[in-house]
Write an enzyme that holds these catalytic residues in place. Structure first.
Site, short mmCIF file in Angstrom:
data_model
loop_
_atom_site.label_atom_id
_atom_site.label_comp_id
_atom_site.label_asym_id
_atom_site.label_seq_id
_atom_site.Cartn_x
_atom_site.Cartn_y
_atom_site.Cartn_z
N HIS A 1 0.28 6.31 7.29
CA HIS A 1 -0.35 5.71 6.02
C HIS A 1 0.51 4.67 5.52
O HIS A 1 0.15 3.58 5.22
CB HIS A 1 -0.37 6.87 4.83
N GLU A 2 1.93 4.84 5.70
CA GLU A 2 2.82 3.77 5.24
C GLU A 2 2.81 2.54 6.16
O GLU A 2 2.86 1.40 5.75
CB GLU A 2 4.30 4.21 4.94
N HIS B 1 -0.19 0.47 5.27
CA HIS B 1 0.03 -0.35 4.09
C HIS B 1 0.39 -2.01 4.47
O HIS B 1 0.30 -2.65 3.67
CB HIS B 1 1.12 0.36 3.06
N GLU C 1 -5.07 2.06 -0.94
CA GLU C 1 -4.70 3.34 -0.42
C GLU C 1 -5.88 4.03 0.43
O GLU C 1 -5.34 4.90 1.37
CB GLU C 1 -4.55 4.30 -1.68
N ASP D 1 -5.02 5.84 4.07
CA ASP D 1 -5.29 6.99 4.52
C ASP D 1 -6.18 7.07 5.71
O ASP D 1 -6.00 7.84 6.64
CB ASP D 1 -6.16 7.58 3.53
#
Length: 729
Positions: free
Chosen positions: A566-567, A570, A627, A631
């Site tokens: 997830h990070e 980003h 976000e 995900d």
């Protein structure tokens, strides 16, 4: 909430910030703080999570399996290796129809939201655990007989005790804020606003705009002053305009709250003053940018000289303001919302001086209310706790005291937390997982069929420069110059705010501090910063159900592996992808590839905009896009990393679940969460994260691997036609 709580005196405040969840504040990835969350709103982590564990297990539904799971005996060893709390599964729900309910349904049905919480789930459970650990550390310092002056135990203990000394707080009444109120009262003309705004911001109080220092997004090797809209006491601009009855009621309660504070402070016509203050805030709200626009990193990057700022806001001296804040060394000022500043200037000009003074007086009272006598404290809770969030009772005072200590001395107590609660083995295992996820992401980029070789090369270059921080800082912050005095709660907090502000502006003209952290080790969260091009995982999130050293790899890859993914993602979401590997905001995409990317993200926006957790309200697919990409892409990359970790071998079946099924169970259980309606309403308007059920179901319906693992077929509720599924990274 003070500007410090938005900025947290961190360099990452200026970057596109992608988080796993939010902690009650501005939305991410939102480069700058907007200071729109009211001062008294509980700064607890948003609840969005789930675990699972029991003896009898249900055999999962696979492609050729019957719809109803078969219960079989499962050994304690199998349960340990599974890493899933089986008691939370709702076996009356088919995973092919609603995987979120299948994994978490029993817990959702049987778990009450605590009376002092607006939401509850795995994040809150872990935050509570962290809070108890911090309480032990802090109360140990508070009870110690020998605490050398100036030492960390002295500062921690005296700050905590000053919060807990309710008898003294009650006796002091308004005395702790007398100097701040006098400062506002002494304002003779609007010409004095630059210095007054500067002083209030240094003290951590809200003003119509907020200035902070962070990295320049287009020159990421330098620090620069940045200015953003602020000034609202309600959570968002929409709270001032929406016509639904609930928002009408909230506005009425807000007026009552303002009037109550002014009455307690001795205002003669508090009702009229409250109406004037609300009218002023409503004008600011009208000109405030909405949260979708505030996510646009190009639109919010407006580099100005001091002379250009003066022309934008006639009558307001920016040179005097910057000097008063200590930021006069800034090479320029980045303005996030220029037309807001222009409108603010016009509004201030049209507003009588007495009304401006009443507005700023109210900001002092509201900002300090939770630390004043019980009448102020209760008024603050009644509105910001009960009305806005639906809380039934205030958090116990010791919890609020712990929060106060962490807000002022976060890394000082964080260092003690790490010494007692973080294993070096966990850090080493996380480093291995990050390495595996990076390789999976690298292969994933190479395998994209919609991206050209030219753009892939740029993406790979950025990925190779990702920095990773795990557990805790290598260099701890020095608090030696922060003075804490016994019995001076408000003054201690004010000194902390001034200390943090001085630390922040001192960065101007210095090299970027790449050792600095944007979260404390005891925070249950994770984040990505685009200007630093780094992903950060605090120690407190590295525990079950996110990271379980006893569990099988499949569950861990579906949980903490997907968090890592997830990070990473980003850095390549709709905003993070605008920066290169050095953290600079620039376009490294070919025109065709950018069009392909936008085409895919538009489908994701449409999908999420159709989700409705509350009657008459839907998810804002544009606000939550970053976000949602995190995900979806994070889980896809984690699945690839998991398959790579098997090295061609078949994963064992544990407690009736195959490896792929355990992977998705790991993901589903970490998002277990319950929300009060008012908290959900606020989330939908202000939070860049989707509600927890859609972080599970909304993602899985796009993943072919999920269909294969659980035998999802056309006609099942979770089914989405192949041509409608989205794959980005």
């Amino acid at each position: 909430m003070s500007p410090k709580k938005f900025i947290a005196h961190r360099a990452w405040a200026s970057s596109a910030l992608g988080t796993l969840l939010l902690t009650g504040c501005a939305s991410a990835p939102q480069p700058a703080p907007t200071a729109e969350t009211p001062p008294a709103v509980e700064a607890a982590p948003t609840a969005e999570a789930p675990p699972v564990a029991e003896a009898p297990a249900a055999a999962p539904v696979v492609a050729e399996a019957p719809a109803a799971p078969v219960v079989e005996e499962v050994s304690e060893e199998a349960v340990r290796r599974l890493g899933v709390e089986l008691k939370n599964l709702d076996r009356s729900v088919r995973p092919q129809d609603d995987f979120y309910q299948f994994v978490n349904g029993t817990w959702l049905k049987t778990t009450p939201i605590p009376a002092d919480r607006a939401r509850y789930g795995t994040f809150i459970e872990l935050a509570d655990k962290s809070e108890l650990a911090m309480r032990a550390i802090i109360e140990e310092a508070a009870a110690a007989k020998a605490r050398p002056a100036g030492s960390t135990p002295q500062k921690v203990g005296d700050l905590y005790n000053s919060f807990m000394d309710t008898e003294r707080i009650e006796k002091l009444g308004l005395k702790p804020v007398a100097s701040e109120l006098s400062r506002v009262k002494a304002l003779k003309s609007k010409a004095g606003l630059p210095e007054l705004y500067a002083e209030m911001q240094r003290n951590g109080l809200q003003t119509p705009f907020v200035m902070y220092v962070g990295q320049d997004q287009k020159q990421a090797t330098r620090y620069i002053a940045q200015v953003s809209q602020s000034g609202l006491g309600l959570p968002d601009r929409d709270y001032y305009t929406k016509t639904e009855q609930r928002f009408v009621d909230i506005r009425a309660a807000y007026l009552t709250y303002i009037e109550k504070l002014l009455t307690l402070a001795g205002e003669k016509d508090a009702k009229k003053a409250a109406e004037d203050i609300f009218a002023l805030e409503a004008k600011l709200a009208e000109k405030s940018w909405d949260r979708v626009k505030n996510r646009d990193r190009e639109a919010t990057y407006n580099l100005k000289t001091v002379k250009e700022l003066d022309a934008l806001t006639p009558g307001f001296s920016w040179a005097r303001f910057l000097k008063a804040t200590g930021a006069q060394k800034t090479p320029g000022v980045i303005v996030r919302q220029p037309d807001f500043l222009q409108a603010l200037s016009q509004t201030v000009e049209a507003t009588p001086l007495p009304v401006l003074k009443q507005y700023l007086t109210y900001k002092v009272l509201s900002g300090r209310a939770p630390m004043l006598s019980s009448a102020f404290e209760q008024a603050s809770f009644e509105f910001y706790g009960k009305t806005l969030q639906g809380l039934q009772e205030n958090r116990p005072r010791w919890k609020r005291a712990v929060t106060a200590v962490e807000g002022s001395l976060g890394e000082a107590v964080g260092q003690l937390y790490v010494e007692r609660h973080f294993s070096p083995a966990s850090k080493q295992r996380m480093q291995e997982l990050v390495s595996n996820l990076r390789e999976a992401f690298r292969q994933g980029i190479d395998g994209l069929d919609w991206m050209s070789a030219e753009t892939k090369a740029q993406a790979q270059a950025k990925l190779s420069k990702f920095n990773v921080k795990i557990g805790y800082p290598d260099k701890w912050r020095d608090y030696s110059r922060l003075k804490v005095v016994p019995g001076e709660l408000v003054a201690n907090v004010r000194r902390s705010e001034v200390f943090d502000h001085a630390y922040m502006v001192s960065k101007l003209g210095k090299p970027i501090d790449r050792q600095e952290w944007g979260m404390t080790p005891q925070t249950v969260n994770a984040y990505y910063s685009s200007t630093m091009n780094e992903i950060v995982f605090p120690a407190a999130i590295l525990q079950p159900p996110f990271f379980n050293p006893d569990a099988d790899d499949a569950t861990n890859y579906g949980a903490i592996g997907a968090v890592i993914g997830h990070e990473f993602s980003h850095g390549f979401d709709d905003q993070g992808s605008r920066s290169d590997g050095d953290g600079n905001l620039r376009n490294w995409w070919t025109e065709q590839d950018q069009a392909g990317f936008k085409q895919r993200t538009a489908v994701l926006v449409e999908q999420y905009s159709g989700f409705s957790p509350l009657e008459t309200m839907k998810v804002n697919g544009q606000l939550t896009l970053g976000e949602n990409i995190g995900d979806l892409s994070g889980l896809a990359v984690a699945y690839k990393a998991y398959t790579l970790s098997l090295q061609g071998k078949e994963a064992p079946t544990i407690a009736g679940f195959t490896g792929p099924q355990r992977f998705f169970l790991g993901w589903g259980q970490i998002w277990r969460g319950l929300y009060r309606d008012d908290a959900m309403r606020q989330m939908l308007l202000t939070d860049s994260h989707s509600p927890p059920q859609y972080r599970v179901n909304g993602v899985l319906r796009n993943m072919t691997e999920f269909y294969e693992a659980f035998g999802v077929k056309e006609g099942d509720a979770a089914y989405l036609a192949p041509e409608k599924r989205v794959k980005i990274w």
